[in-house]
Design an enzyme around this catalytic site. Structure first.
Site: not given
Length: 273
Positions: A10-11, A42-43, A73-75, A152, A184-186
């Site tokens: 993931d980012s 990353y987005g 990570c979706n992006t 984050e 987005c996994t966040h």
């Protein structure tokens, strides 16, 4: 081969939502996770950067002898999934497909919202995935890069986070919208505030959590699921500062019994998938 770990990338910390779901579903498996917190998010990156960074993380996981890779990570899924699959000979799973399938199945009105990063929204990957599954679906997307930042920063349970979600989502929900994908996994870490803001009549789709079912399905299909009795290991790495990362990891995974370390970017940049 069966007792090799599953690799997740993931980012940053968002992919921990996927790791949590997969480890709970597959208690016998071992895992290696790497979060590129040094270069997160990353987005806001270019497509070329996203692909390059993703391939570096993939090579790191391959060096750990993983039997499967989950792009949590979706992006990265939107821009690099097909490229990664073309370069490795083990199963590779992204997080967009499971979320899209669940959203189409859940939505009665066929009007679906997508909350994601700038890059994921601009790629149109979710819209394409949804319409591919049901041509009558209408999609409304909103880029929420601020959500990634506050997660984050480990500030996702604060009053500040609540106010940010309320402000960002004001006017997003339409009259017919009944389903919203957390693309987005966040974002699942902000799900309580998102649900409160959009209303209890909205079904939230956690694309990361749903990926755990896909991981289990593919492991069984490929004959890779470990059914032994050996003690599993969970190794977690970050490319950024370890202190805050460790705090988020231990809070979200609800344990301090983890092997957490850091990886220098120079090591990743030497990668060549």
């Amino acid at each position: 081969m069966l007792n090799k770990p599953i690799g997740l990338l993931d980012s940053g910390v968002g992919g921990l939502t996927v790791l949590k779901a997969v480890k709970d579903r597959l208690p016998g498996e071992s895992f290696v996770y790497i979060g590129d917190t040094k270069r997160c998010p990353y987005g806001n990156r270019t497509k070329e950067e996203i692909i390059t960074y993703t391939l570096e993380l993939v090579q790191f996981l391959l060096d750990q002898q993983v039997k499967m890779i989950v792009i949590a990570c979706n992006t990265a899924t939107a821009h690099a999934l097909d490229i990664v699959r073309s370069k490795v000979d083990i199963p590779v799973i992204g997080v967009v497909g499971p979320g899209s399938r669940a959203a189409v199945k859940t939505s009665a009105s066929k009007e679906i919202g997508v909350l994601a990063t700038v890059s994921t929204v601009e790629s149109g990957f979710y819209e394409h995935s949804l319409v591919e599954k049901d041509r009558d679906v209408k999609v409304k997307s909103l880029a929420c890069p601020e959500f990634v930042d506050i997660v984050e920063e480990n500030d996702y349970e604060s009053q500040r986070a609540k106010q940010l979600v309320e402000t960002k989502l004001a006017g997003f929900k339409t009259q017919e919208m009944d389903t919203v994908i957390l693309g987005c996994t966040h974002f699942p870490l902000l799900a309580p505030f998102i649900q409160e803001t959009l209303g209890k009549d909205i079904d939230l789709i956690d694309s990361g959590a749903l990926t755990s079912y896909e991981v289990e399905r593919v492991l069984k299909e490929k004959g890779l699921q470990y059914e032994g009795t050996g003690q599993r290991t969970i190794r977690i790495y970050t490319t950024g500062p370890e202190k805050m990362f460790r705090t988020i990891v231990e809070n979200w995974l609800e344990t301090d019994q983890l092997d957490i370390g850091s990886v220098e970017l120079e090591r990743l940049r030497e990668a060549d998938v």
